[in-house]
Design a protein around this motif. Structure first.
Motif, PDB file in Angstrom:
ATOM      1  N   LEU A   7       0.845  -1.195   0.000  1.00 45.24           N
ATOM      2  CA  LEU A   7       0.000   0.000   0.000  1.00 45.24           C
ATOM      3  C   LEU A   7       0.880   1.244   0.000  1.00 45.24           C
ATOM      4  O   LEU A   7       1.832   1.342   0.773  1.00 45.24           O
ATOM      5  N   MET A   8       0.545   2.213  -0.851  1.00 42.87           N
ATOM      6  CA  MET A   8       1.261   3.478  -0.918  1.00 42.87           C
ATOM      7  C   MET A   8       0.265   4.595  -1.228  1.00 42.87           C
ATOM      8  O   MET A   8      -0.821   4.337  -1.751  1.00 42.87           O
ATOM      9  N   HIS A   9       0.663   5.830  -0.919  1.00 43.65           N
ATOM     10  CA  HIS A   9      -0.131   6.943  -1.446  1.00 43.65           C
ATOM     11  C   HIS A   9       0.097   7.043  -2.945  1.00 43.65           C
ATOM     12  O   HIS A   9      -0.844   7.201  -3.715  1.00 43.65           O
ATOM     13  N   GLY A  10       1.354   6.993  -3.361  1.00 44.29           N
ATOM     14  CA  GLY A  10       1.678   6.981  -4.780  1.00 44.29           C
ATOM     15  C   GLY A  10       2.528   8.134  -5.254  1.00 44.29           C
ATOM     16  O   GLY A  10       3.109   8.070  -6.345  1.00 44.29           O
ATOM     17  N   ASP A  11       2.628   9.200  -4.462  1.00 41.07           N
ATOM     18  CA  ASP A  11       3.383  10.360  -4.929  1.00 41.07           C
ATOM     19  C   ASP A  11       4.870  10.070  -5.059  1.00 41.07           C
ATOM     20  O   ASP A  11       5.543  10.619  -5.939  1.00 41.07           O
ATOM     21  N   SER A  12       5.388   9.187  -4.212  1.00 36.84           N
ATOM     22  CA  SER A  12       6.821   8.879  -4.285  1.00 36.84           C
ATOM     23  C   SER A  12       7.187   8.090  -5.536  1.00 36.84           C
ATOM     24  O   SER A  12       8.374   7.949  -5.852  1.00 36.84           O
ATOM     25  N   LEU A  13       6.194   7.590  -6.253  1.00 37.93           N
ATOM     26  CA  LEU A  13       6.443   6.847  -7.489  1.00 37.93           C
ATOM     27  C   LEU A  13       6.605   7.768  -8.697  1.00 37.93           C
ATOM     28  O   LEU A  13       7.021   7.315  -9.760  1.00 37.93           O
ATOM     29  N   CYS A  14       6.275   9.050  -8.527  1.00 37.47           N
ATOM     30  CA  CYS A  14       6.308   9.998  -9.653  1.00 37.47           C
ATOM     31  C   CYS A  14       7.668  10.680  -9.728  1.00 37.47           C
ATOM     32  O   CYS A  14       7.789  11.912  -9.604  1.00 37.47           O
ATOM     33  N   THR A  15       8.706   9.902  -9.918  1.00 40.21           N
ATOM     34  CA  THR A  15      10.072  10.413  -9.816  1.00 40.21           C
ATOM     35  C   THR A  15      10.477  11.334 -10.955  1.00 40.21           C
ATOM     36  O   THR A  15      11.474  12.044 -10.852  1.00 40.21           O
ATOM     37  N   ARG A  16       9.725  11.330 -12.061  1.00 39.32           N
ATOM     38  CA  ARG A  16      10.064  12.229 -13.166  1.00 39.32           C
ATOM     39  C   ARG A  16       9.689  13.680 -12.870  1.00 39.32           C
ATOM     40  O   ARG A  16      10.169  14.594 -13.544  1.00 39.32           O
ATOM     41  N   ASP A  17       8.838  13.870 -11.867  1.00 37.30           N
ATOM     42  CA  ASP A  17       8.467  15.224 -11.451  1.00 37.30           C
ATOM     43  C   ASP A  17       9.492  15.699 -10.423  1.00 37.30           C
ATOM     44  O   ASP A  17       9.277  15.636  -9.212  1.00 37.30           O
ATOM     45  N   GLU A  18      10.618  16.178 -10.911  1.00 39.67           N
ATOM     46  CA  GLU A  18      11.735  16.503 -10.032  1.00 39.67           C
ATOM     47  C   GLU A  18      11.406  17.650  -9.072  1.00 39.67           C
ATOM     48  O   GLU A  18      11.843  17.630  -7.916  1.00 39.67           O
ATOM     49  N   ALA A  19      10.645  18.627  -9.542  1.00 39.99           N
ATOM     50  CA  ALA A  19      10.299  19.759  -8.670  1.00 39.99           C
ATOM     51  C   ALA A  19       9.440  19.281  -7.504  1.00 39.99           C
ATOM     52  O   ALA A  19       9.660  19.678  -6.350  1.00 39.99           O
ATOM     53  N   TYR A  20       8.483  18.410  -7.796  1.00 41.47           N
ATOM     54  CA  TYR A  20       7.645  17.904  -6.707  1.00 41.47           C
ATOM     55  C   TYR A  20       8.450  17.030  -5.762  1.00 41.47           C
ATOM     56  O   TYR A  20       8.275  17.101  -4.542  1.00 41.47           O
ATOM     57  N   MET A  21       9.313  16.194  -6.290  1.00 42.86           N
ATOM     58  CA  MET A  21      10.095  15.312  -5.427  1.00 42.86           C
ATOM     59  C   MET A  21      10.960  16.114  -4.455  1.00 42.86           C
ATOM     60  O   MET A  21      11.165  15.716  -3.307  1.00 42.86           O
ATOM     61  N   ALA A  22      11.460  17.259  -4.914  1.00 43.30           N
ATOM     62  CA  ALA A  22      12.246  18.120  -4.033  1.00 43.30           C
ATOM     63  C   ALA A  22      11.362  18.683  -2.919  1.00 43.30           C
ATOM     64  O   ALA A  22      11.763  18.736  -1.744  1.00 43.30           O
ATOM     65  N   PHE A  23      10.134  19.108  -3.289  1.00 44.46           N
ATOM     66  CA  PHE A  23       9.210  19.611  -2.270  1.00 44.46           C
ATOM     67  C   PHE A  23       8.816  18.500  -1.308  1.00 44.46           C
ATOM     68  O   PHE A  23       8.720  18.714  -0.091  1.00 44.46           O
ATOM     69  N   ARG A  24       8.602  17.300  -1.820  1.00 46.68           N
ATOM     70  CA  ARG A  24       8.212  16.183  -0.964  1.00 46.68           C
ATOM     71  C   ARG A  24       9.277  15.911   0.092  1.00 46.68           C
ATOM     72  O   ARG A  24       8.956  15.660   1.256  1.00 46.68           O
ATOM     73  N   GLU A  25      10.534  15.966  -0.315  1.00 45.85           N
ATOM     74  CA  GLU A  25      11.615  15.735   0.643  1.00 45.85           C
ATOM     75  C   GLU A  25      11.594  16.788   1.749  1.00 45.85           C
ATOM     76  O   GLU A  25      11.801  16.482   2.930  1.00 45.85           O
ATOM     77  N   GLN A  26      11.327  18.038   1.370  1.00 48.76           N
ATOM     78  CA  GLN A  26      11.254  19.108   2.363  1.00 48.76           C
ATOM     79  C   GLN A  26      10.047  18.912   3.275  1.00 48.76           C
ATOM     80  O   GLN A  26      10.157  19.007   4.505  1.00 48.76           O
ATOM     81  N   ALA A  27       8.887  18.611   2.677  1.00 42.52           N
ATOM     82  CA  ALA A  27       7.649  18.537   3.449  1.00 42.52           C
ATOM     83  C   ALA A  27       7.629  17.364   4.417  1.00 42.52           C
ATOM     84  O   ALA A  27       6.935  17.405   5.436  1.00 42.52           O
ATOM     85  N   ARG A  28       8.382  16.313   4.125  1.00 41.13           N
ATOM     86  CA  ARG A  28       8.424  15.154   5.026  1.00 41.13           C
ATOM     87  C   ARG A  28       9.552  15.265   6.047  1.00 41.13           C
ATOM     88  O   ARG A  28       9.743  14.354   6.849  1.00 41.13           O
ATOM     89  N   ASN A  29      10.281  16.378   6.034  1.00 47.32           N
ATOM     90  CA  ASN A  29      11.361  16.585   6.992  1.00 47.32           C
ATOM     91  C   ASN A  29      10.771  16.982   8.351  1.00 47.32           C
ATOM     92  O   ASN A  29      10.063  17.986   8.446  1.00 47.32           O
TER      93      ASN A  29
END
Length: 258
Positions: free
Chosen positions: A123-145
Motif C-alpha cells: 500500500l502506498m499513497h503513490g506520490d513517491s512513485l512519480c520520480t520524473r516530477d523533479e520539482a515535486y520530489m524536491a518539495f516532498r523531501e522538504q515537506a516530510r522533513n
C-alpha cells in the motif's frame, strides 16, 4: 467474513460540500460494519495541524468545522468496531497522532506491506512513485522533513492557513504547466519498489487515474491497482474480501444525507 475497504484522494474541503456529504453517506451505507478501512492519503485537501480541531470558532475558512464533523463520524465508525488506518498524502502530510487518536485510528507508514489471504500487498499513497516530477520530489523531501514540519506547526494558525492557501495555488499552477506523463508514476520505480518489497500487488492513489494495470515483475505476473479521486456523485474504493483478491470499484455517491 473479513472485509477491508481502501479509499484515497477525497480532498475534503469546504468548497466541495457534495463530496463531504457523499463520503459521510458512504460511511453509513458502506463502511459501517466492515472489519477494516484504509485511507491512503489526501483525505483532506489541506491539513495545517491537529490543533485545527480546537479553533472551529476562529477559522473563517470552514476547514476546522469540516474536520470536526468528519472526525465525529469516523469516531462513530471506530467505536462500532471498524479498524481505521490513515496514510499521509501529499496534501495532508501534517496529520498527526492527536487527530488519529481522536478518531480511534492508527497512522500507517508509506509504504506498508499487508497480508491478505496470506498474500503480501503493498500500500502506498503513490506520490513517491512519480520520480520524473523533479520539482515535486524536491518539495516532498522538504515537506516530510520533521524539522520543517515542526517549524510550520509552530506558526500561528492564521499564518498556517495562508501558507496552505499559497501551497495549493502553487501546486495548481505547477500542475497546469507539466506534461501528463511527468505527473504519472515512473514504471521503473514501480517495478523497483514492488521488487524490493517482494510483492506482486500494489495499491495506491495520488495520480487520479483509476485503473488496474497488469504488469510483470521478473517474468512474474503482477498488478498495480490505482484508486481514483472523489468528485461530486462519484468515488472509488478497493474491496478485499476473505479470498484476498482486491477489486477496484467506482461507487455512486448520494448527494447528501439528512
Amino acid at each position: 467474513m473479513s472485509t477491508t475497504l481502501l479509499i484515497s484522494d477525497l480532498h475534503l474541503h469546504p468548497g466541495a460540500p457534495e463530496v463531504t456529504e457523499g463520503f459521510l453517506d458512504w460511511l453509513d451505507r458502506r463502511a459501517r460494519g466492515v472489519d477494516t478501512l484504509y485511507i491512503l492519503g489526501d483525505f483532506f485537501e489541506a491539513w495545517i495541524g491537529d490543533d485545527l480541531l480546537d479553533h472551529v470558532d476562529q477559522d473563517p475558512s470552514g476547514n476546522a468545522a469540516l474536520a470536526l464533523r468528519v472526525a465525529t463520524a469516523l469516531r462513530q465508525l471506530t467505536d462500532d468496531g471498524t479498524a481505521l488506518y490513515l496514510m499521509h498524502g501529499n496534501r495532508d502530510f501534517l496529520l498527526g497522532h492527536r487527530f488519529a487518536d481522536a478518531i480511534g485510528a492508527k497512522l500507517v507508514t508509506d509504504p506498508a506491506v499487508l497480508r491478505f489471504a496470506d498474500e503480501p500487498v503493498l500500500l502506498m499513497h503513490g506520490d513517491s512513485l512519480c520520480t520524473r516530477d523533479e520539482a515535486y520530489m524536491a518539495f516532498r523531501e522538504q515537506a516530510r522533513n520533521p524539522a520543517w514540519q515542526e517549524q510550520v506547526l509552530a506558526m500561528p494558525l492564521a499564518d498556517r492557513i495562508q501558507l496552505a492557501t499559497a501551497l495549493r495555488q502553487q501546486s495548481g499552477e505547477a500542475t497546469s504547466n507539466k506534461a501528463e506523463d511527468i505527473m504519472d508514476v515512473t514504471p521503473e520505480e514501480v517495478e523497483r519498489v514492488m521488487r524490493d518489497h517482494g510483492v506482486t500487488t500494489l495499491i495506491h492513489g495520488h495520480t487520479h487515474r483509476p485503473a488496474v494495470h497488469e504488469i510483470e515483475i521478473d517474468d512474474q505476473p503482477a498488478r498495480r491497482i490505482v484508486l481514483g479521486d472523489w468528485q461530486p456523485g462519484r468515488g472509488w474504493e478497493v474491496e478485499i474480501g476473505p479470498d484476498g483478491d482486491p477489486v477496484l470499484r467506482e461507487i455512486a455517491l448520494q448527494p447528501g444525507r439528512s
